[in-house]
Design a protein around this motif. Structure first.
Motif, PDB file in Angstrom:
ATOM      1  N   SER A 199       7.293   8.337   1.313  1.00 19.99           N
ATOM      2  CA  SER A 199       8.312   9.117   2.022  1.00 19.99           C
ATOM      3  C   SER A 199       8.859   8.408   3.255  1.00 19.99           C
ATOM      4  O   SER A 199       9.636   8.982   4.017  1.00 19.99           O
ATOM      5  CB  SER A 199       7.763  10.495   2.416  1.00 19.99           C
ATOM      6  N   GLY A 210       2.680   8.550  -0.053  1.00 19.58           N
ATOM      7  CA  GLY A 210       3.639   9.425  -0.730  1.00 19.58           C
ATOM      8  C   GLY A 210       5.017   8.809  -0.889  1.00 19.58           C
ATOM      9  O   GLY A 210       5.922   9.447  -1.413  1.00 19.58           O
ATOM     10  N   ILE A 250       0.876  -1.176   0.000  1.00 14.18           N
ATOM     11  CA  ILE A 250       0.000   0.000   0.000  1.00 14.18           C
ATOM     12  C   ILE A 250       0.910   1.221   0.000  1.00 14.18           C
ATOM     13  O   ILE A 250       1.817   1.329   0.821  1.00 14.18           O
ATOM     14  CB  ILE A 250      -0.905   0.041   1.266  1.00 14.18           C
TER      15      ILE A 250
HETATM   16  P1  FAD Z   1       4.612   5.657   2.530  1.00 16.60           P
HETATM   17  O1  FAD Z   1       6.090   5.889   2.545  1.00 16.60           O
HETATM   18  O2  FAD Z   1       3.926   5.621   1.204  1.00 16.60           O
HETATM   19  O3  FAD Z   1       4.279   4.378   3.349  1.00 16.60           O
HETATM   20  C1  FAD Z   1       4.847   4.156   4.637  1.00 16.60           C
HETATM   21  C2  FAD Z   1       4.296   2.838   5.203  1.00 16.60           C
HETATM   22  O4  FAD Z   1       2.898   2.944   5.437  1.00 16.60           O
HETATM   23  C3  FAD Z   1       4.447   1.663   4.247  1.00 16.60           C
HETATM   24  O5  FAD Z   1       4.636   0.508   5.012  1.00 16.60           O
HETATM   25  C4  FAD Z   1       3.108   1.610   3.525  1.00 16.60           C
HETATM   26  O6  FAD Z   1       2.795   0.325   3.032  1.00 16.60           O
HETATM   27  C5  FAD Z   1       2.155   2.022   4.639  1.00 16.60           C
HETATM   28  N1  FAD Z   1       0.974   2.746   4.184  1.00 16.60           N
HETATM   29  C6  FAD Z   1       0.945   3.921   3.513  1.00 16.60           C
HETATM   30  N2  FAD Z   1      -0.331   4.325   3.331  1.00 16.60           N
HETATM   31  C7  FAD Z   1      -1.123   3.372   3.883  1.00 16.60           C
HETATM   32  C8  FAD Z   1      -2.535   3.198   4.021  1.00 16.60           C
HETATM   33  N3  FAD Z   1      -3.410   4.105   3.538  1.00 16.60           N
HETATM   34  N4  FAD Z   1      -2.992   2.090   4.634  1.00 16.60           N
HETATM   35  C9  FAD Z   1      -2.141   1.168   5.130  1.00 16.60           C
HETATM   36  N5  FAD Z   1      -0.809   1.260   5.023  1.00 16.60           N
HETATM   37  C10 FAD Z   1      -0.297   2.362   4.431  1.00 16.60           C
HETATM   38  N6  FAD Z   1       7.945  11.241   9.969  1.00 16.60           N
HETATM   39  C11 FAD Z   1       7.634  11.650  11.207  1.00 16.60           C
HETATM   40  O7  FAD Z   1       6.976  10.931  11.976  1.00 16.60           O
HETATM   41  N7  FAD Z   1       8.035  12.874  11.668  1.00 16.60           N
HETATM   42  C12 FAD Z   1       8.756  13.734  10.911  1.00 16.60           C
HETATM   43  O8  FAD Z   1       9.096  14.823  11.366  1.00 16.60           O
HETATM   44  C13 FAD Z   1       9.102  13.328   9.592  1.00 16.60           C
HETATM   45  N8  FAD Z   1       9.844  14.131   8.799  1.00 16.60           N
HETATM   46  C14 FAD Z   1      10.176  13.725   7.539  1.00 16.60           C
HETATM   47  C15 FAD Z   1      10.935  14.600   6.741  1.00 16.60           C
HETATM   48  C16 FAD Z   1      11.287  14.231   5.454  1.00 16.60           C
HETATM   49  C17 FAD Z   1      12.106  15.186   4.598  1.00 16.60           C
HETATM   50  C18 FAD Z   1      10.860  12.974   4.936  1.00 16.60           C
HETATM   51  C19 FAD Z   1      11.203  12.585   3.523  1.00 16.60           C
HETATM   52  C20 FAD Z   1      10.116  12.091   5.724  1.00 16.60           C
HETATM   53  C21 FAD Z   1       9.770  12.461   7.044  1.00 16.60           C
HETATM   54  N9  FAD Z   1       9.027  11.623   7.887  1.00 16.60           N
HETATM   55  C22 FAD Z   1       8.675  12.047   9.148  1.00 16.60           C
HETATM   56  C23 FAD Z   1       8.628  10.265   7.437  1.00 16.60           C
HETATM   57  C24 FAD Z   1       7.334  10.240   6.586  1.00 16.60           C
HETATM   58  O9  FAD Z   1       7.051  11.495   6.049  1.00 16.60           O
HETATM   59  C25 FAD Z   1       6.121   9.772   7.392  1.00 16.60           C
HETATM   60  O10 FAD Z   1       6.356   8.487   7.923  1.00 16.60           O
HETATM   61  C26 FAD Z   1       4.853   9.743   6.541  1.00 16.60           C
HETATM   62  O11 FAD Z   1       3.730   9.512   7.360  1.00 16.60           O
HETATM   63  C27 FAD Z   1       4.891   8.677   5.463  1.00 16.60           C
HETATM   64  O12 FAD Z   1       3.769   8.887   4.636  1.00 16.60           O
HETATM   65  P2  FAD Z   1       3.686   8.303   3.168  1.00 16.60           P
HETATM   66  O13 FAD Z   1       2.316   8.559   2.666  1.00 16.60           O
HETATM   67  O14 FAD Z   1       4.785   8.848   2.344  1.00 16.60           O
HETATM   68  O15 FAD Z   1       3.906   6.771   3.442  1.00 16.60           O
END
Ligand code: FAD
Ligand code: EPU
Length: 338
Positions: free
Chosen positions: A54, A52, A49
């Motif tokens: 990230s 973004g 799943i």
């Molecule tokens: P993804 O990377 O797409 O997925 C992450 C995980 O969640 C994967 O295992 C995926 O399978 C699962 N997943 C995603 N969406 C779903 C869904 N709808 N249902 C079930 N499973 C799902 N994190 C922090 O906590 N604090 C911070 O300050 C922080 N700062 C950041 C700064 C930068 C520059 C970057 C690049 C990242 C940072 N992060 C931080 C990490 C990240 O942004 C978070 O963990 C964010 O919530 C990930 O979201 P995503 O949609 O990109 O998830």
């Protein structure tokens, strides 16, 4: 539902790793997801799943189906004397959702400004920054079971949130797709300005009355000065968690570094900033050509362009080994390794 084949994930992960997905499909509502989950291709293969991208490191091509959450929509779903209840589709961009809440004076998310990714992933690791975690303002979420398509509501207790932890990373790993999340936000703001340099940043702004918008601006300024912008330098934020260690280990570090930072968790344990350990071990700013350790924040591993996920993974293993041998502390990766 359209399932594509052999899709590059380079633009779907903030590390910018050029790995491929064997199958790829997006869904914009729960019916679309239910339909996808019933298809043979989805049933027969491993699922990933994606929000973004990230918080992922792709170390190889993904020999399964990527399901990209594009469920949009933000609405005020309830209200009581003290709170607004705001529900967001899992595919909304987190920072845009935070900005929407600030514009409408729904308080509580301002310290979590500028975190990349989507709303649907925010409960996965109970995202946190600058003294606030989503568990502090979380009300409930709805998720679809990947096996039978049933939709279930999860309340605060059921999510078992901890530091960068939830039930979705543990007992219920890979079982649910988070469709939407409801936050319980405040009508009267309670400002959290005590963490790190927020106070200093607000002082620079010379304000008479601090609002949630100002706190958000302060957080954005601090974050922009330390963390690399994934659009310019590939990264996934903190690569490791900050370790919680027995107090004896911390005291031992203090024997050699009397200014070693540490935050007491209880009488026996201290949280030590991994960024400090990595910097002290000499890794900060280390450049391995296509990848390395960020020069302003040692907790962030970066892809300068063209690195493979494996190279970055190997670098993280070297750091773990080195920190273990120098400080007797085992770092744990925060980023999800695929
Ligand atoms: P993804 O990377 O797409 O997925 C992450 C995980 O969640 C994967 O295992 C995926 O399978 C699962 N997943 C995603 N969406 C779903 C869904 N709808 N249902 C079930 N499973 C799902 N994190 C922090 O906590 N604090 C911070 O300050 C922080 N700062 C950041 C700064 C930068 C520059 C970057 C690049 C990242 C940072 N992060 C931080 C990490 C990240 O942004 C978070 O963990 C964010 O919530 C990930 O979201 P995503 O949609 O990109 O998830
Ligand atoms: N530090 C150093 N050198 C460094 C980096 C940090 O010495 O290169 C030390 C400093 O002593 C500093 C302390 O570490 O005072 C804490 O640093 P910072 O405030 O930058 O926070 P962090 O502990 O490195 C955590 C989160 C971040 C979150 C910030 C702000 C984790 C794993 N990381 O970082 O979350 O944004 O606090 O609250 O808990 C993420 O999860 O991806 C992430 C970026």
């Amino acid at each position: 539902m359209n399932i594509q084949e052999n899709i590059s994930l380079k633009n779907f992960n903030t590390f910018g790793i050029d790995a491929k997905a064997r199958y790829f499909a997006a869904f914009s509502n729960s019916d679309g997801l239910a339909e996808l989950l019933q298809q043979e291709t989805t049933k027969k293969h491993q699922r990933l799943i994606l929000g973004g991208g990230s918080n992922l490191l792709l170390t190889k091509n993904f020999d399964g189906i990527v399901l990209k959450n594009e469920i949009r929509g933000i609405s005020l779903t309830g209200e009581d004397e003290m709170h607004y209840y705001v529900t967001s589709g899992g595919g909304e961009i987190w920072h845009q959702f935070v900005m929407h809440c600030i514009e409408n004076n729904y308080a509580g998310l301002e310290n979590l400004s500028l975190i990349p990714g989507c709303v649907g992933a925010s409960p996965m690791q109970n995202i946190g920054a600058y003294g606030v975690e989503i568990k502090d303002v979380f009300h409930s979420l709805q998720a679809m079971n990947v096996h039978d398509g049933n939709i279930k509501s999860f309340g605060l207790e059921e999510c078992a949130f901890g530091y960068r932890e939830s039930v979705f990373k543990r007992k219920e790993k890979d079982q649910w797709v988070i469709l939407n999340v409801t936050f319980r936000l405040f009508k009267r703001p309670v400002l959290h300005t005590e963490y790190g340099s927020i106070g200093e940043e607000l002082d620079k702004m010379n304000l008479d009355n601090v609002t949630i918008k100002d706190v958000s601006r302060a957080v954005i300024n601090i974050r922009s000065s330390k963390l690399p912008d994934p659009l310019k330098i590939g990264n996934a934020g903190s690569f490791f968690k900050n370790p919680v260690v027995p107090i004896e280990i911390y005291r031992n570090i203090q024997l050699h570094h009397n200014n070693a930072p540490g935050y007491p968790i209880n009488e026996q344990e201290v949280k030590v900033p991994a960024g400090w350990l990595i910097e002290k071990a000499g890794w900060k700013g280390k450049n391995m050509g296509r990848y390395g350790v960020h020069d302003k924040q040692a907790l962030v591993l970066v892809n300068y362009g063209g690195a493979t996920g494996n190279e970055i993974y190997e670098l993280s293993s070297m750091i773990i080994e080195d920190i273990k041998s120098k400080f007797n502390i085992e770092l744990e990766r925060e980023v999800n390794i695929i």
